[in-house]
Design a protein around this motif. Structure first.
Motif, PDB file in Angstrom:
ATOM      1  N   LEU A  88       0.827  -1.202   0.000  1.00  0.00           N
ATOM      2  CA  LEU A  88       0.000   0.000   0.000  1.00  0.00           C
ATOM      3  C   LEU A  88       0.864   1.256   0.000  1.00  0.00           C
ATOM      4  CD1 LEU A  88      -2.765   1.350   0.207  1.00  0.00           C
ATOM      5  CD2 LEU A  88      -2.668   1.004   2.683  1.00  0.00           C
ATOM      6  N   ALA A  89       1.904   1.280   0.818  1.00  0.00           N
ATOM      7  CA  ALA A  89       2.802   2.447   0.867  1.00  0.00           C
ATOM      8  C   ALA A  89       3.495   2.646  -0.481  1.00  0.00           C
ATOM      9  CB  ALA A  89       3.826   2.256   1.972  1.00  0.00           C
ATOM     10  N   TRP A  90       3.916   1.542  -1.096  1.00  0.00           N
ATOM     11  CA  TRP A  90       4.567   1.624  -2.409  1.00  0.00           C
ATOM     12  C   TRP A  90       3.604   2.138  -3.471  1.00  0.00           C
ATOM     13  CZ3 TRP A  90       3.423  -2.260  -6.308  1.00  0.00           C
ATOM     14  CH2 TRP A  90       4.140  -2.078  -7.500  1.00  0.00           C
ATOM     15  N   THR A  91       2.365   1.642  -3.456  1.00  0.00           N
ATOM     16  CA  THR A  91       1.363   2.087  -4.424  1.00  0.00           C
ATOM     17  C   THR A  91       1.104   3.581  -4.292  1.00  0.00           C
ATOM     18  OG1 THR A  91       0.291  -0.083  -4.387  1.00  0.00           O
ATOM     19  CG2 THR A  91      -0.995   1.744  -5.256  1.00  0.00           C
ATOM     20  N   SER A  92       1.035   4.070  -3.075  1.00  0.00           N
ATOM     21  CA  SER A  92       0.818   5.498  -2.840  1.00  0.00           C
ATOM     22  C   SER A  92       1.985   6.324  -3.385  1.00  0.00           C
ATOM     23  CB  SER A  92       0.629   5.773  -1.351  1.00  0.00           C
ATOM     24  OG  SER A  92      -0.523   5.106  -0.860  1.00  0.00           O
ATOM     25  N   ALA A  93       3.207   5.817  -3.221  1.00  0.00           N
ATOM     26  CA  ALA A  93       4.382   6.504  -3.770  1.00  0.00           C
ATOM     27  C   ALA A  93       4.338   6.514  -5.293  1.00  0.00           C
ATOM     28  CB  ALA A  93       5.654   5.819  -3.277  1.00  0.00           C
ATOM     29  N   GLU A  94       3.890   5.423  -5.889  1.00  0.00           N
ATOM     30  CA  GLU A  94       3.771   5.351  -7.349  1.00  0.00           C
ATOM     31  C   GLU A  94       2.723   6.347  -7.850  1.00  0.00           C
ATOM     32  OE1 GLU A  94       5.454   2.430  -9.546  1.00  0.00           O
ATOM     33  OE2 GLU A  94       6.655   3.431  -8.025  1.00  0.00           O
ATOM     34  N   LYS A  95       1.614   6.449  -7.145  1.00  0.00           N
ATOM     35  CA  LYS A  95       0.560   7.392  -7.535  1.00  0.00           C
ATOM     36  C   LYS A  95       1.066   8.826  -7.486  1.00  0.00           C
ATOM     37  CE  LYS A  95      -2.836   8.525  -4.814  1.00  0.00           C
ATOM     38  NZ  LYS A  95      -4.069   8.555  -3.984  1.00  0.00           N
ATOM     39  N   ALA A  96       1.812   9.163  -6.439  1.00  0.00           N
ATOM     40  CA  ALA A  96       2.369  10.511  -6.322  1.00  0.00           C
ATOM     41  C   ALA A  96       3.378  10.793  -7.440  1.00  0.00           C
ATOM     42  CB  ALA A  96       3.030  10.680  -4.955  1.00  0.00           C
ATOM     43  N   PHE A  97       4.153   9.781  -7.794  1.00  0.00           N
ATOM     44  CA  PHE A  97       5.146   9.917  -8.868  1.00  0.00           C
ATOM     45  C   PHE A  97       4.456  10.206 -10.201  1.00  0.00           C
ATOM     46  CE2 PHE A  97       7.690   7.947 -12.260  1.00  0.00           C
ATOM     47  CZ  PHE A  97       8.934   8.524 -12.052  1.00  0.00           C
ATOM     48  N   VAL A  98       3.408   9.447 -10.504  1.00  0.00           N
ATOM     49  CA  VAL A  98       2.670   9.652 -11.762  1.00  0.00           C
ATOM     50  C   VAL A  98       2.055  11.048 -11.789  1.00  0.00           C
ATOM     51  CG1 VAL A  98       0.632   8.916 -13.066  1.00  0.00           C
ATOM     52  CG2 VAL A  98       2.243   7.214 -12.198  1.00  0.00           C
ATOM     53  N   ALA A  99       1.486  11.490 -10.672  1.00  0.00           N
ATOM     54  CA  ALA A  99       0.880  12.824 -10.615  1.00  0.00           C
ATOM     55  C   ALA A  99       1.942  13.914 -10.807  1.00  0.00           C
ATOM     56  CB  ALA A  99       0.158  13.003  -9.287  1.00  0.00           C
ATOM     57  N   ARG A 100       3.106  13.710 -10.200  1.00  0.00           N
ATOM     58  CA  ARG A 100       4.174  14.718 -10.275  1.00  0.00           C
ATOM     59  C   ARG A 100       4.650  14.923 -11.706  1.00  0.00           C
ATOM     60  NH1 ARG A 100      10.154  14.041  -7.447  1.00  0.00           N
ATOM     61  NH2 ARG A 100      11.043  16.021  -8.192  1.00  0.00           N
ATOM     62  N   PHE A 101       4.733  13.827 -12.466  1.00  0.00           N
ATOM     63  CA  PHE A 101       5.277  13.913 -13.818  1.00  0.00           C
ATOM     64  C   PHE A 101       4.215  13.702 -14.892  1.00  0.00           C
ATOM     65  CE2 PHE A 101       8.946  12.692 -11.164  1.00  0.00           C
ATOM     66  CZ  PHE A 101       9.796  13.742 -11.475  1.00  0.00           C
ATOM     67  N   GLN A 102       2.971  14.029 -14.563  1.00  0.00           N
ATOM     68  CA  GLN A 102       1.857  13.843 -15.485  1.00  0.00           C
ATOM     69  C   GLN A 102       2.123  14.522 -16.830  1.00  0.00           C
ATOM     70  OE1 GLN A 102      -0.999  12.175 -14.856  1.00  0.00           O
ATOM     71  NE2 GLN A 102      -2.351  12.802 -16.511  1.00  0.00           N
ATOM     72  N   THR A 103       2.660  15.758 -16.793  1.00  0.00           N
ATOM     73  CA  THR A 103       2.880  16.499 -18.032  1.00  0.00           C
ATOM     74  C   THR A 103       3.945  15.869 -18.905  1.00  0.00           C
ATOM     75  OG1 THR A 103       4.415  17.996 -16.889  1.00  0.00           O
ATOM     76  CG2 THR A 103       2.118  18.687 -17.052  1.00  0.00           C
ATOM     77  N   VAL A 104       4.956  15.235 -18.281  1.00  0.00           N
ATOM     78  CA  VAL A 104       6.013  14.562 -19.043  1.00  0.00           C
ATOM     79  C   VAL A 104       5.443  13.367 -19.789  1.00  0.00           C
ATOM     80  CG1 VAL A 104       8.246  13.388 -18.910  1.00  0.00           C
ATOM     81  CG2 VAL A 104       7.753  15.321 -17.389  1.00  0.00           C
ATOM     82  N   PHE A 105       4.643  12.576 -19.098  1.00  0.00           N
ATOM     83  CA  PHE A 105       4.035  11.404 -19.732  1.00  0.00           C
ATOM     84  C   PHE A 105       3.044  11.835 -20.813  1.00  0.00           C
ATOM     85  CE2 PHE A 105       5.268   9.493 -15.587  1.00  0.00           C
ATOM     86  CZ  PHE A 105       6.064   8.462 -16.070  1.00  0.00           C
ATOM     87  N   ALA A 106       2.243  12.856 -20.522  1.00  0.00           N
ATOM     88  CA  ALA A 106       1.257  13.311 -21.487  1.00  0.00           C
ATOM     89  C   ALA A 106       1.931  13.854 -22.756  1.00  0.00           C
ATOM     90  CB  ALA A 106       0.363  14.391 -20.857  1.00  0.00           C
ATOM     91  N   ALA A 107       3.020  14.562 -22.592  1.00  0.00           N
ATOM     92  CA  ALA A 107       3.742  15.102 -23.750  1.00  0.00           C
ATOM     93  C   ALA A 107       4.284  13.997 -24.631  1.00  0.00           C
ATOM     94  CB  ALA A 107       4.867  16.014 -23.286  1.00  0.00           C
ATOM     95  N   ALA A 108       4.759  12.914 -24.021  1.00  0.00           N
ATOM     96  CA  ALA A 108       5.299  11.803 -24.808  1.00  0.00           C
ATOM     97  C   ALA A 108       4.213  11.125 -25.629  1.00  0.00           C
ATOM     98  CB  ALA A 108       5.962  10.788 -23.877  1.00  0.00           C
ATOM     99  N   LEU A 109       2.989  11.164 -25.117  1.00  0.00           N
ATOM    100  CA  LEU A 109       1.869  10.489 -25.790  1.00  0.00           C
ATOM    101  C   LEU A 109       1.203  11.380 -26.845  1.00  0.00           C
ATOM    102  CD1 LEU A 109       0.321   8.832 -22.654  1.00  0.00           C
ATOM    103  CD2 LEU A 109       1.119   7.580 -24.682  1.00  0.00           C
ATOM    104  N   ALA A 110       1.463  12.672 -26.796  1.00  0.00           N
ATOM    105  CA  ALA A 110       0.776  13.601 -27.702  1.00  0.00           C
ATOM    106  C   ALA A 110       1.198  13.377 -29.152  1.00  0.00           C
ATOM    107  CB  ALA A 110       1.078  15.023 -27.290  1.00  0.00           C
TER     108      ALA A 110
END
Length: 247
Positions: free
Chosen positions: A225-247
């Motif tokens: 659970l702690a690891w999953t929460s860290a992963e969720k925060a990581f995805v939120a932090r770099f949302q724009t980086v991932f979205a740009a790669a997919l554009a």
């Protein structure tokens, strides 16, 4: 097994399973607790000619499902993978979904059957290439983007510093989207779907930590659970980086 009862010497306990007990290998078969849906799904795939899953071979005298044992390697944990491996996984998932469409149409609930746990740890590799999925305990009809989102997380994304730069991870998410042939509309929704899947994982492991049965192997639910929460925060932090790669 009953206390005091000797184990069948012909049965080899298969490692890796975290939530389902009693999975063993006998010869070139795997025996698992029976599942009517798994039986239906694998028989459907056999009829459809899809070879990226084991065959269902019937039930044994203990009323367990008998599945074909697929030779190859199954990673024990998620790890860094190459672009070619990610692309092959995306293509395999697309074929899995396409082969499931007729069954999903009969069952209702979504346009395809989703594996819902298609991480590298539920994938058979041969010569370094993913060739088949195993473990269908969570499979159900659903939105194919849910499966692609889970694969994006489990194959491409990690908050661990040892897994490389975010830009490299975002590139692999793009590789996956290309290999699966996501539409422009699906690409725009993919990272939101990854976030939603991480939220669902938090709910699952919160319930497991509070009142669920213990896991068979691996870290306890609180650690997951702690690891999953860290992963969720990581995805939120770099949302724009991932979205740009997919554009």
């Amino acid at each position: 097994m009953v206390a005091g009862e000797e184990a069948d010497p012909s049965e080899m306990i298969l490692g890796g399973g975290r939530l389902t007990p009693g999975i063993v290998k006998i010869g070139q078969t795997v025996r698992r607790p029976k599942s009517a849906f798994t039986r239906t799904l694998l028989l459907h795939f056999a009829q459809a000619g899809f070879d990226g899953v084991p065959q269902h071979l019937g039930r044994d005298e203990l009323d367990r499902d008998i599945l074909e044992f697929l030779p190859g390697d199954v990673p024990a944990k998620w790890r860094a993978l190459t672009d070619d491996q990610v692309a092959a996984a995306g293509s395999l998932l697309r074929r899995f979904h396409e082969a499931s469409q007729a069954l999903a149409e009969r069952l209702g609930g979504g346009p395809v059957i989703c594996h819902n746990d298609a991480g590298p740890n539920n994938t058979v590799f041969r010569h370094g290439r993913p060739v088949a999925f195993i473990d269908f305990d969570f499979a159900s009809a659903g939105d194919p983007l849910d499966d692609v989102a889970y694969m994006a997380w489990s194959w491409c994304i990690s908050s661990k510093p040892t897994r490389g730069y975010v830009a490299s991870q975002a590139h692999q998410v793009r590789v996956l989207a290309d290999a699966y042939r996501l539409s422009a509309a699906q690409r725009a929704r993919l990272m939101d779907a990854v976030h939603e899947r991480l939220v669902r994982n938090e709910y699952f492991w919160t319930a497991r930590a509070s009142n669920g049965p213990p896991v068979i192997s691996g870290p306890p639910p609180t650690e997951v659970l702690a690891w999953t929460s860290a992963e969720k925060a990581f995805v939120a932090r770099f949302q724009t980086v991932f979205a740009a790669a997919l554009a």
